[in-house]
Design an enzyme around this catalytic site. Sequence first.
Site, PDB file in Angstrom:
ATOM      1  N   THR A   1     -12.991 -30.914 -13.887  1.00 22.94           N
ATOM      2  CA  THR A   1     -11.922 -31.741 -14.462  1.00 22.94           C
ATOM      3  C   THR A   1     -10.922 -32.051 -13.349  1.00 22.94           C
ATOM      4  O   THR A   1     -11.023 -31.530 -12.247  1.00 22.94           O
ATOM      5  CB  THR A   1     -11.182 -31.020 -15.608  1.00 22.94           C
TER       6      THR A   1
ATOM      7  N   THR B   1     -13.206 -31.937  -5.625  1.00 28.54           N
ATOM      8  CA  THR B   1     -12.596 -33.240  -5.372  1.00 28.54           C
ATOM      9  C   THR B   1     -11.147 -33.341  -5.828  1.00 28.54           C
ATOM     10  O   THR B   1     -10.402 -34.186  -5.326  1.00 28.54           O
ATOM     11  CB  THR B   1     -13.409 -34.348  -6.073  1.00 28.54           C
ATOM     12  N   CYS B   2     -10.744 -32.494  -6.789  1.00 31.08           N
ATOM     13  CA  CYS B   2      -9.354 -32.541  -7.245  1.00 31.08           C
ATOM     14  C   CYS B   2      -8.398 -32.285  -6.089  1.00 31.08           C
ATOM     15  O   CYS B   2      -7.297 -32.841  -6.041  1.00 31.08           O
ATOM     16  CB  CYS B   2      -9.108 -31.492  -8.327  1.00 31.08           C
ATOM     17  N   PHE B   3      -8.833 -31.411  -5.186  1.00 36.93           N
ATOM     18  CA  PHE B   3      -7.971 -31.029  -4.069  1.00 36.93           C
ATOM     19  C   PHE B   3      -8.496 -31.553  -2.746  1.00 36.93           C
ATOM     20  O   PHE B   3      -8.079 -31.082  -1.682  1.00 36.93           O
ATOM     21  CB  PHE B   3      -7.840 -29.500  -4.013  1.00 36.93           C
TER      22      PHE B   3
END
Length: 808
Positions: free
Chosen positions: A486, A773-775
Amino acid sequence: MREDNSALPSSSSSPISAPLRPLRPLEFAVILTNVFLDNSLLLHADSSDTIKSVHDKIQVITGIPVTERRLFYGGKQLHWEQTLAECGVHNFAELSLVGRMRSTKHPKACELINEVVSFIFIMCKKILPFNVPVSVKLMLVEFWSMNLEQASEHLHMFSASSAPTALVMLYMSPLRMNRSAAYEAIIHCIASIKSILPMHMHHECVPIILEFCKLLKGAAGIDDPLYRLCRSSLGAMMEYTQVGKKAKLEVADIFPFVKELAAKLSRDLVRCFFGPSLVDISDFSSFVAPVMREIKGCFSIEGPLIEDLCGVPHVYTDEVRNLFGIFHDLLSKLKWCLGKLEDHINSDLKEDNDTLCIGFCHYLEFMKELNSISKIFNGFEGLFWEAIKSRKGAFCKLVVKCAKMSEDYSWIFECKEVTNFEARRHLAMMMLPKVNDDDDDDNEEQHEMFIDRSNLLAESFEYMKHADIDSLRAGLFIQFKNEEATGPGVLREWFFLVSQAIFNPQNVLFVACSNDRRRFYPNPASKVDPVHLEYFGFTGKVIALALTHNIQVGIVFDRLFFMQLAGRRITLEDIRDADPLLYNSCKQILEMDPELVDQDALGLTFVHEVEELGTRKTVDLCIDGKSIAVNSENRRQYVDSLIQHRFVISVADQVEHFAKGFADIMGCRRLQKSFFKCLEPEDLDWMLHGSESAIPVDDWKAYTKYVGFKETDDQISWFWKIVGEMTAEQKKILLFFWTSIKYLPVEGFRGLASWLYIYKTSESCGRLPSSHTCFSRLSFPAYPTSDVMRDRLSIITQEHVGCSFGTG
């Protein structure tokens, strides 16, 4: 004890407190009105005599009680404490005696305001120390709070009582206590007279504020803080006040403020580093706007005015010439200031240019006002825009750093040549809603969607079809079914994938251009799908949200589509990429020898063949088009009609629904058109698709940080060497795997929301790299050799692997 008043201005220079006439015997008449005696009195007195002594003489002659009469001269009430000289009464003057004051509609208010004025005169003549039994402000509070049938009568009573003159006289007193009392009282008066009137009646209090301004300007000067405050209050009233020959307020009443403020702006532009204050700019704008409306409305000539008005009879010729000089002076000073700012921006000094620009923010408002004035004069708009173009760098920097959502910048769109991509993008992005920056997955305001990758388009459509618009604007929470990932990375991937699906020609919603398969425009045949219009509304929302989140989706609109969204008319040159065959045919029709065309060499009539649901049919381009032959005179009309039917009328509903979906996210249909109007087609290309340039490895490396590794480690050296040897497509896949971003912003890596990170893991060297990918995090173990690392990276840079990952 006396106060130290050395810092206060001397009252001796005040025209209010200075004697107006030499002391000498006077002969004057007192006209009796509104009393039981319909007559006049001839009185004699010395100019040093008080008004009280005149009242005493009237008492003896008429017997009218003192409580029943008031003396007026020049429309102002004369108070007992004043002398005839102070009131400006000259030889053979005519005073008016108004009787039966108790019979007025508001006797208590009348009595109170007279007490206020009398009390002020006493304060002005007393010498410290003395006790003040009551506050002038409190007396005025009581006066303004009295219930009145008509507020305008209240205002007239206040003015006729000479209260403004008395208050300014008190303000000019050498005693600090008096000045403070007057300051508070005048501020209260201005606030009160505005509050007792509804908005549409604010013009009623303009004469009183104007009187305060005139009195303060003469007594205290234009730099006095109370004068400036009164001037600003008057300026704020101009929006609701009619100005002109047929109005209560004339141009001659307010034009002195225009000249005064223009002179101050001119001085401050060159004296102060950050130029004039926003208050002065705002006041100048407030006063000059009604002047320009009146002048433009009264001139009999149409269009902009010429510089030489010698042959143009007009009552405002002097004002026009003054505005002409003001414009030239302020424009030259503005150009000099922008040059100064540009020099600082381009200098090698370590000065914070962003902070420097913020200090110049109010210049945008100043330029807006100059642009408005330029429209009065013939050729002045060109002068204005040429001046801004010559300082384009500084101007664009100001727009990017200082333009705010609450302001109107439509004037800039009149000449987009003075802007660059960054400035236009900034102005457009301000129209979009702010995204909730809270990364908390449990944010209840976000709209949640749980999407099956195998049915991505249909499920996304259904979720957004039933979504509350406010929740879409608040943010999106995306999770793919059977996946744990997410966050922002998954959101970026969803935008990319759903956009690719929407514009996939197989879905029949959009057509790819023949000359550039990346470019799309609405498909006239989309009606084969019964819900196609709802899908266009869905597409408008998706694109608006992608722009709001600043996510590049790898899609480009054809010029045709862009022009229609901006409300512009489609021309032949606009269809060059969409349909090169039709473009060339139309060009040939327009360029053919007229004689050949008139000989019916083309064999064309005003009809157009279209294919609909597998069948071809003929559509008239005008009424009875099949019977109208194309000739040399109407061929341009034929080409234009053909283009409009083929590319505008046939997709009007699709464009309309897309625009509505886009406007739903923006919250305003008017903003939707403004958004596209302020951009160039290429701007939207860069905003939606991203950079066309190859991914620069050095830039990539410069925006990457390391956790567990050091930049000098062999694994990091091998990594960047391998990346540098990759194909352009492999680099895109790696970047997408790492960040879920396949297309960089136009600015490159510096345009991303965060740094990129490489993490060292303790896993087996047989494991492939992983990503979060969030970070923007790429993780891999310390591979023993460059060949092992190359092998692992080659696996994840395959399309089917790199574009499908399970960590967010």
